[in-house]
Design a protein around this motif. Structure first.
Motif, mmCIF file in Angstrom:
data_model
loop_
_atom_site.group_PDB
_atom_site.id
_atom_site.type_symbol
_atom_site.label_atom_id
_atom_site.label_comp_id
_atom_site.label_asym_id
_atom_site.label_seq_id
_atom_site.Cartn_x
_atom_site.Cartn_y
_atom_site.Cartn_z
ATOM 1 N N GLN A 21 0.754 -1.285 -0.094
ATOM 2 C CA GLN A 21 0.069 -0.021 -0.133
ATOM 3 C C GLN A 21 0.952 1.033 -0.011
ATOM 4 O O GLN A 21 1.922 1.395 0.539
ATOM 5 C CB GLN A 21 -0.918 -0.181 1.072
ATOM 6 C CG GLN A 21 -2.117 -0.902 1.284
ATOM 7 C CD GLN A 21 -3.245 -0.779 2.390
ATOM 8 O OE1 GLN A 21 -2.743 -0.015 3.006
ATOM 9 N NE2 GLN A 21 -4.064 -1.535 2.456
ATOM 10 N N ILE A 22 0.382 2.156 -0.729
ATOM 11 C CA ILE A 22 1.127 3.627 -0.656
ATOM 12 C C ILE A 22 1.176 4.241 0.646
ATOM 13 O O ILE A 22 0.361 4.328 1.565
ATOM 14 C CB ILE A 22 0.780 4.480 -1.746
ATOM 15 C CG1 ILE A 22 1.625 5.490 -2.212
ATOM 16 C CG2 ILE A 22 -0.839 5.150 -1.177
ATOM 17 C CD1 ILE A 22 2.424 4.943 -3.220
ATOM 18 N N ASP A 23 2.589 4.651 0.933
ATOM 19 C CA ASP A 23 2.378 5.626 2.003
ATOM 20 C C ASP A 23 1.623 6.598 2.333
ATOM 21 O O ASP A 23 1.801 7.763 1.441
ATOM 22 C CB ASP A 23 4.083 6.007 2.125
ATOM 23 C CG ASP A 23 4.412 6.530 3.790
ATOM 24 O OD1 ASP A 23 3.432 6.601 4.630
ATOM 25 O OD2 ASP A 23 5.589 6.571 4.037
ATOM 26 N N PRO A 24 0.844 6.729 3.231
ATOM 27 C CA PRO A 24 -0.325 8.017 3.106
ATOM 28 C C PRO A 24 0.154 9.395 3.527
ATOM 29 O O PRO A 24 -0.004 10.368 3.043
ATOM 30 C CB PRO A 24 -1.299 7.620 4.353
ATOM 31 C CG PRO A 24 -0.592 6.829 4.976
ATOM 32 C CD PRO A 24 0.257 5.999 4.308
ATOM 33 N N ALA A 25 1.660 9.218 4.047
ATOM 34 C CA ALA A 25 2.124 10.520 4.257
ATOM 35 C C ALA A 25 2.995 11.063 2.971
ATOM 36 O O ALA A 25 2.932 12.111 2.910
ATOM 37 C CB ALA A 25 3.239 10.225 5.670
ATOM 38 N N ILE A 62 -6.766 -7.661 4.077
ATOM 39 C CA ILE A 62 -5.577 -6.699 3.676
ATOM 40 C C ILE A 62 -6.040 -5.943 2.443
ATOM 41 O O ILE A 62 -6.055 -4.511 2.398
ATOM 42 C CB ILE A 62 -4.641 -7.483 2.944
ATOM 43 C CG1 ILE A 62 -3.538 -8.341 4.265
ATOM 44 C CG2 ILE A 62 -3.217 -6.551 2.548
ATOM 45 C CD1 ILE A 62 -2.655 -9.266 3.754
ATOM 46 N N ILE A 63 -6.776 -6.485 1.301
ATOM 47 C CA ILE A 63 -7.546 -5.533 0.304
ATOM 48 C C ILE A 63 -9.047 -6.163 0.505
ATOM 49 O O ILE A 63 -9.429 -7.185 0.471
ATOM 50 C CB ILE A 63 -6.903 -6.215 -0.881
ATOM 51 C CG1 ILE A 63 -5.293 -5.662 -0.890
ATOM 52 C CG2 ILE A 63 -7.477 -5.441 -2.177
ATOM 53 C CD1 ILE A 63 -4.567 -6.256 -2.331
ATOM 54 N N ASP A 85 -7.666 2.977 -5.489
ATOM 55 C CA ASP A 85 -9.092 2.874 -4.661
ATOM 56 C C ASP A 85 -9.495 4.212 -4.039
ATOM 57 O O ASP A 85 -8.952 4.641 -2.852
ATOM 58 C CB ASP A 85 -8.996 1.648 -3.676
ATOM 59 C CG ASP A 85 -10.587 1.237 -3.324
ATOM 60 O OD1 ASP A 85 -11.203 2.223 -3.626
ATOM 61 O OD2 ASP A 85 -10.477 0.336 -2.572
ATOM 62 N N SER A 86 -10.198 5.010 -4.783
ATOM 63 C CA SER A 86 -10.663 6.197 -4.138
ATOM 64 C C SER A 86 -11.609 6.125 -2.855
ATOM 65 O O SER A 86 -11.370 6.986 -1.971
ATOM 66 C CB SER A 86 -11.542 7.104 -5.122
ATOM 67 O OG SER A 86 -12.578 6.222 -5.731
ATOM 68 N N ARG A 87 -12.335 4.951 -2.846
ATOM 69 C CA ARG A 87 -13.281 4.896 -1.531
ATOM 70 C C ARG A 87 -12.260 4.557 -0.316
ATOM 71 O O ARG A 87 -12.690 5.206 0.721
ATOM 72 C CB ARG A 87 -14.046 3.613 -1.867
ATOM 73 C CG ARG A 87 -15.123 3.737 -2.728
ATOM 74 C CD ARG A 87 -16.183 2.850 -2.858
ATOM 75 N NE ARG A 87 -16.891 2.856 -3.811
ATOM 76 C CZ ARG A 87 -18.024 2.174 -4.105
ATOM 77 N NH1 ARG A 87 -18.355 1.040 -3.211
ATOM 78 N NH2 ARG A 87 -18.836 2.332 -5.320
ATOM 79 N N ALA A 88 -11.156 3.785 -0.405
ATOM 80 C CA ALA A 88 -10.318 3.644 0.534
ATOM 81 C C ALA A 88 -9.125 4.589 0.753
ATOM 82 O O ALA A 88 -8.504 4.494 1.509
ATOM 83 C CB ALA A 88 -9.580 2.207 0.478
ATOM 84 N N ASN A 89 -9.154 5.582 -0.258
ATOM 85 C CA ASN A 89 -8.166 6.695 -0.344
ATOM 86 C C ASN A 89 -6.682 6.014 -0.154
ATOM 87 O O ASN A 89 -5.858 6.579 0.720
ATOM 88 C CB ASN A 89 -8.501 7.581 0.974
ATOM 89 C CG ASN A 89 -7.534 8.986 0.704
ATOM 90 O OD1 ASN A 89 -7.248 9.208 -0.397
ATOM 91 N ND2 ASN A 89 -7.419 9.655 1.685
ATOM 92 N N THR A 90 -6.416 5.351 -1.175
ATOM 93 C CA THR A 90 -5.192 4.505 -1.265
ATOM 94 C C THR A 90 -4.631 4.072 -2.459
ATOM 95 O O THR A 90 -5.807 3.881 -3.319
ATOM 96 C CB THR A 90 -4.958 3.285 -0.035
ATOM 97 O OG1 THR A 90 -3.839 3.024 0.235
ATOM 98 C CG2 THR A 90 -5.922 2.194 -0.442
ATOM 99 N N VAL A 91 -3.547 3.329 -2.633
ATOM 100 C CA VAL A 91 -3.149 3.035 -3.772
ATOM 101 C C VAL A 91 -2.526 1.527 -3.593
ATOM 102 O O VAL A 91 -1.765 1.391 -2.544
ATOM 103 C CB VAL A 91 -2.010 3.890 -4.531
ATOM 104 C CG1 VAL A 91 -1.621 3.128 -5.891
ATOM 105 C CG2 VAL A 91 -2.567 5.104 -4.836
#
Length: 360
Positions: A21-25, A62-63, A85-91
């Motif tokens: 998963q992409i680092d949100p920071a 996890i997904i 995934d725009s709903r989970a706000n992640t990549v």
């Protein structure tokens, strides 16, 4: 009520990959979501007509991503791909063991995305039709959902409040059972993905086993032919030694001895290959045993979910009965209040009549 998970969602594709998963920071670095390769599966929800990508590590999802027509799976390298995934706000990122697995996942992603687009178009057409039909629909259902009015006796200061303890107890029990059912659904989903992977591996091993059995039969025929050839050469060598010839016979003897050694080496190699195939057959039996165990665990989870759903049905039935009793009690209470108001009014008239009579 919740529909049966096993009837609603079915696996349609499964593979193994390392999940990131992409680092949100920073929005640049990848964070591993799993320590090792896990199963990543496409599921189809026939109840809601949606497709999901699910990957479970242990008891944690996890997904859990619903595929939408706007999503795009991008290959960033020979063995790595990602989608947002725009709903989970992640990549999410997936690292595969081979390039072929990456291509298979990308093709399945495109196929599922097209199917999701068609499903959304059909759903929008259905919603438009339902909206047109619901314009003139009565609003009785909304009125029934409103809270019951507060009943006043002899003025606004005397208000009656009904006890909500029974509703709170039933609601908390219902929420607890729903939570247990969701945990059981996650476990069942994990077992279904594991079973799907085992079935895929089993089919591959069965095909390899059939091919190996065919090769073993062929090698056995070759082995018998080599043994016959070896015996014939041994007899020729024995005849040459018995005659005790010299010159060209010695060279022929050397050639025959060399051919004999090569045939013996070839027989030894074929024996080793046969032993390897027999060990693979034993591994195939082990995988079949693991598959049977997974099926048994899946059946146990399904029985547990059925029991939980039955308990939820009983709880909802009790809740409905309690609400019916409460409504009946409210009706009787309202009737009693009306009678009481009439009696109070009569008593008030009698008191005024008595006061007038005393004054006279």
């Amino acid at each position: 009520m919740f529909p049966h998970h096993r009837e609603r969602e079915q696996p349609i594709f499964s593979t193994r990959a390392h999940v990131f998963q992409i680092d949100p920071a920073t929005k640049r670095n990848w964070i591993p979501a799993s320590k090792h390769a896990v199963s990543v599966s496409f599921f189809y929800d026939c109840g809601r007509n949606v497709y999901r990508i699910i990957s479970v590590g242990g008891t944690k999802a996890i997904i859990n991503c619903i595929v939408t027509p706007s999503m795009t799976f991008t290959k960033t390298s020979q063995k790595f791909g990602q989608w947002a995934d725009s709903r989970a706000n992640t990549v999410y990122g997936l690292g595969f063991a081979t390039e072929q697995q990456l291509h298979q996942f990308a093709d399945k992603f495109k196929e599922v995305k097209d199917a999701a687009r068609l499903a959304r178009e059909k759903s929008q057409d259905k919603e438009l039709a339902n909206t047109a039909l619901s314009i003139a629909a009565p609003q009785d259902l909304a009125d029934d959902l409103q809270s019951p009015p507060v009943v006043c006796v002899n003025g606004p200061e005397d208000k009656l409040f009904r006890s909500q303890s029974a509703d709170i107890t039933l609601s908390s029990e219902k929420e607890r059972i729903k939570k247990m059912l969701s945990e059981g659904s996650i476990c069942e989903m994990n077992l279904e993905a594991e079973l799907f992977t085992l079935q895929d591996s089993n089919s591959k091993l069965v095909a390899a086993l059939h091919e190996a059995n065919a090769n073993v039969e062929q090698w056995k025929r070759q082995l018998h032919a080599y043994q016959d050839e070896t015996e014939r050469l041994r007899e020729q060598v024995a005849d040459l030694e018995a005659h005790g010839g010299h010159g060209p016979s010695d060279r022929l003897k050397d050639e025959l001895t060399q051919s004999l050694e090569e045939l013996e080496a070839l027989l030894k190699a074929k024996d080793e290959e046969i032993h390897i195939l027999q060990s693979k057959r034993a591994e195939h039996h082990d995988i079949e045993r693991e598959r049977d165990q997974a099926i048994h665990r899946l059946r146990e989870v399904e029985m547990r979910n059925s029991e939980l759903e039955r308990r939820i049905q009983n709880t909802e039935q009790n809740l409905n009965n309690s609400m019916e009793d409460r409504d009946r009690l409210d009706t009787e209470l309202q009737r009693s209040i009306e009678i009481l108001d009439i009696k109070i009014f009569d008593l008030n008239d009698l008191r005024q009549s008595l006061v007038k009579l005393v004054d006279k």
